[in-house]
Design a protein around this motif. Structure first.
Motif, mmCIF file in Angstrom:
data_model
loop_
_atom_site.group_PDB
_atom_site.id
_atom_site.type_symbol
_atom_site.label_atom_id
_atom_site.label_comp_id
_atom_site.label_asym_id
_atom_site.label_seq_id
_atom_site.Cartn_x
_atom_site.Cartn_y
_atom_site.Cartn_z
ATOM 1 N N THR A 131 16.989 -4.382 0.380
ATOM 2 C CA THR A 131 16.866 -5.308 1.504
ATOM 3 C C THR A 131 16.879 -4.559 2.831
ATOM 4 O O THR A 131 16.021 -4.782 3.700
ATOM 5 C CB THR A 131 18.007 -6.339 1.472
ATOM 6 N N GLU A 132 17.827 -3.656 2.994
ATOM 7 C CA GLU A 132 17.927 -2.903 4.248
ATOM 8 C C GLU A 132 16.686 -2.055 4.488
ATOM 9 O O GLU A 132 16.166 -1.986 5.607
ATOM 10 C CB GLU A 132 19.170 -2.020 4.224
ATOM 11 N N THR A 133 16.188 -1.409 3.422
ATOM 12 C CA THR A 133 15.038 -0.523 3.571
ATOM 13 C C THR A 133 13.768 -1.297 3.892
ATOM 14 O O THR A 133 13.023 -0.943 4.815
ATOM 15 C CB THR A 133 14.830 0.308 2.292
ATOM 16 N N VAL A 134 13.501 -2.354 3.138
ATOM 17 C CA VAL A 134 12.278 -3.124 3.366
ATOM 18 C C VAL A 134 12.322 -3.815 4.724
ATOM 19 O O VAL A 134 11.312 -3.873 5.430
ATOM 20 C CB VAL A 134 12.062 -4.136 2.214
ATOM 21 N N LEU A 135 13.489 -4.294 5.113
ATOM 22 C CA LEU A 135 13.608 -4.923 6.421
ATOM 23 C C LEU A 135 13.299 -3.905 7.533
ATOM 24 O O LEU A 135 12.590 -4.216 8.506
ATOM 25 C CB LEU A 135 15.011 -5.490 6.603
ATOM 26 N N LEU A 136 13.784 -2.682 7.368
ATOM 27 C CA LEU A 136 13.513 -1.635 8.349
ATOM 28 C C LEU A 136 12.016 -1.313 8.400
ATOM 29 O O LEU A 136 11.418 -1.269 9.467
ATOM 30 C CB LEU A 136 14.306 -0.379 7.996
ATOM 31 N N PHE A 137 11.402 -1.118 7.248
ATOM 32 C CA PHE A 137 9.993 -0.742 7.193
ATOM 33 C C PHE A 137 9.092 -1.885 7.645
ATOM 34 O O PHE A 137 8.028 -1.649 8.211
ATOM 35 C CB PHE A 137 9.614 -0.318 5.772
ATOM 36 N N ALA A 138 9.504 -3.117 7.402
ATOM 37 C CA ALA A 138 8.643 -4.257 7.728
ATOM 38 C C ALA A 138 8.738 -4.681 9.177
ATOM 39 O O ALA A 138 7.858 -5.366 9.688
ATOM 40 C CB ALA A 138 9.003 -5.445 6.829
ATOM 41 N N ALA B 189 2.869 -4.338 -2.263
ATOM 42 C CA ALA B 189 3.025 -4.458 -0.813
ATOM 43 C C ALA B 189 2.451 -5.782 -0.320
ATOM 44 O O ALA B 189 3.076 -6.479 0.499
ATOM 45 C CB ALA B 189 2.340 -3.286 -0.115
ATOM 46 N N ARG B 190 1.270 -6.147 -0.802
ATOM 47 C CA ARG B 190 0.661 -7.425 -0.408
ATOM 48 C C ARG B 190 1.541 -8.593 -0.848
ATOM 49 O O ARG B 190 1.741 -9.568 -0.109
ATOM 50 C CB ARG B 190 -0.730 -7.566 -1.025
ATOM 51 N N ALA C 221 -1.266 -0.509 -7.971
ATOM 52 C CA ALA C 221 -0.062 -1.300 -8.218
ATOM 53 C C ALA C 221 0.830 -1.342 -6.990
ATOM 54 O O ALA C 221 1.401 -2.388 -6.655
ATOM 55 C CB ALA C 221 0.701 -0.725 -9.415
ATOM 56 N N ASP C 222 0.953 -0.212 -6.300
ATOM 57 C CA ASP C 222 1.788 -0.172 -5.096
ATOM 58 C C ASP C 222 1.195 -1.037 -3.985
ATOM 59 O O ASP C 222 1.920 -1.718 -3.252
ATOM 60 C CB ASP C 222 1.952 1.270 -4.620
ATOM 61 N N ARG D 176 1.209 -3.012 5.515
ATOM 62 C CA ARG D 176 1.030 -2.762 4.084
ATOM 63 C C ARG D 176 1.268 -1.290 3.757
ATOM 64 O O ARG D 176 1.881 -0.949 2.749
ATOM 65 C CB ARG D 176 -0.376 -3.185 3.651
ATOM 66 N N ALA D 177 0.810 -0.400 4.638
ATOM 67 C CA ALA D 177 1.037 1.032 4.424
ATOM 68 C C ALA D 177 2.520 1.359 4.450
ATOM 69 O O ALA D 177 3.013 2.160 3.648
ATOM 70 C CB ALA D 177 0.296 1.839 5.494
ATOM 71 N N ARG D 178 3.248 0.737 5.370
ATOM 72 C CA ARG D 178 4.687 0.980 5.450
ATOM 73 C C ARG D 178 5.390 0.505 4.181
ATOM 74 O O ARG D 178 6.294 1.170 3.668
ATOM 75 C CB ARG D 178 5.270 0.284 6.679
ATOM 76 N N LEU D 179 4.969 -0.648 3.657
ATOM 77 C CA LEU D 179 5.614 -1.160 2.449
ATOM 78 C C LEU D 179 5.203 -0.373 1.210
ATOM 79 O O LEU D 179 5.989 -0.228 0.277
ATOM 80 C CB LEU D 179 5.319 -2.643 2.279
ATOM 81 N N ARG D 180 3.974 0.129 1.186
ATOM 82 C CA ARG D 180 3.579 0.986 0.056
ATOM 83 C C ARG D 180 4.498 2.202 -0.032
ATOM 84 O O ARG D 180 4.791 2.692 -1.125
ATOM 85 C CB ARG D 180 2.131 1.452 0.207
#
Length: 199
Positions: free
Chosen positions: A186-193, A137-138, A132-133, A153-157
């Motif tokens: 938003t801040e977290t995903v933007l940083l990781f992506a 991510a995908r 699911a994770d 994808r690993a970073r977003l997982r």
């Protein structure tokens, strides 16, 4: 004397439809109670089927539980408009808003199940959580217009647990507002992506 009305005919479902019907019927039991506290007889009664059909369609009570988790923990999908013309930060914000809207639409059930699945350390359930994770991510990479790169994808997982936790804080505990949840994700995903991969 008027003859008795005939009994209503039982609907015959194809195997896939019957499996879905059973999964949907028993899901509330697993939302409310632990796996070991729910008997096969209760599962069958909730689904309106004979106990033997639980084993026939799922093999065992445990297999049914895994299928309930698999069908429940995947982030619900809804259509997202084309965001490709927008800057990356805005694409991420709108995608996180889309995820929060899906969580809100599907209510506490998805949040409860996604959290409960992480409480069970069994390897077969961990596989379901991992699937699911990875799917989420995908989905996120596609929505924000980034390539399906294994490193990204690993970073977003790695953000999946945060997404679930933030949704619980917002929807269940009410310790975060929706705007706060949106800003945090938003801040977290933007940083990781966007953080560059180090060699």
């Amino acid at each position: 004397m008027t003859p008795p009305a005939p009994a209503p005919a039982r609907s015959r479902l194809d195997p896939d439809a019957r499996r879905r019907q059973i999964i949907d019927a028993v899901r509330p039991l697993y939302l409310a109670r632990a796996f070991n506290d729910v008997s096969t007889a209760e599962l069958a009664a909730a689904a309106g089927v004979a106990r033997g059909l639980i084993n026939h369609y799922f093999g065992s009570k445990r297999d049914l539980f895994i299928e309930v988790m698999r069908s429940s923990i995947r982030m619900p999908e809804s259509e997202l408009p084309d965001l490709s013309h927008l800057p990356l930060a805005e694409r991420v914000r709108l995608t996180m808003d889309w995820i929060l809207q899906a969580a809100e639409t599907y209510g506490h059930a998805w949040v409860s199940v996604s959290g409960a699945a992480n409480l069970h350390g069994d390897s077969d359930l961990q596989v379901v959580v991992d699937e699911a994770d990875d799917h989420a991510a995908r989905l996120t990479l596609d929505a924000i217009g980034l390539p399906d790169d294994p490193h990204l994808r690993a970073r977003l997982r790695a953000t999946a647990a945060l997404v679930k936790s933030v949704c619980r804080e917002w929807l269940q505990r009410e310790t975060l507002t929706r705007d706060e949840a949106l800003e945090l994700l938003t801040e977290t995903v933007l940083l990781f992506a966007t953080k560059e991969k180090t060699s």
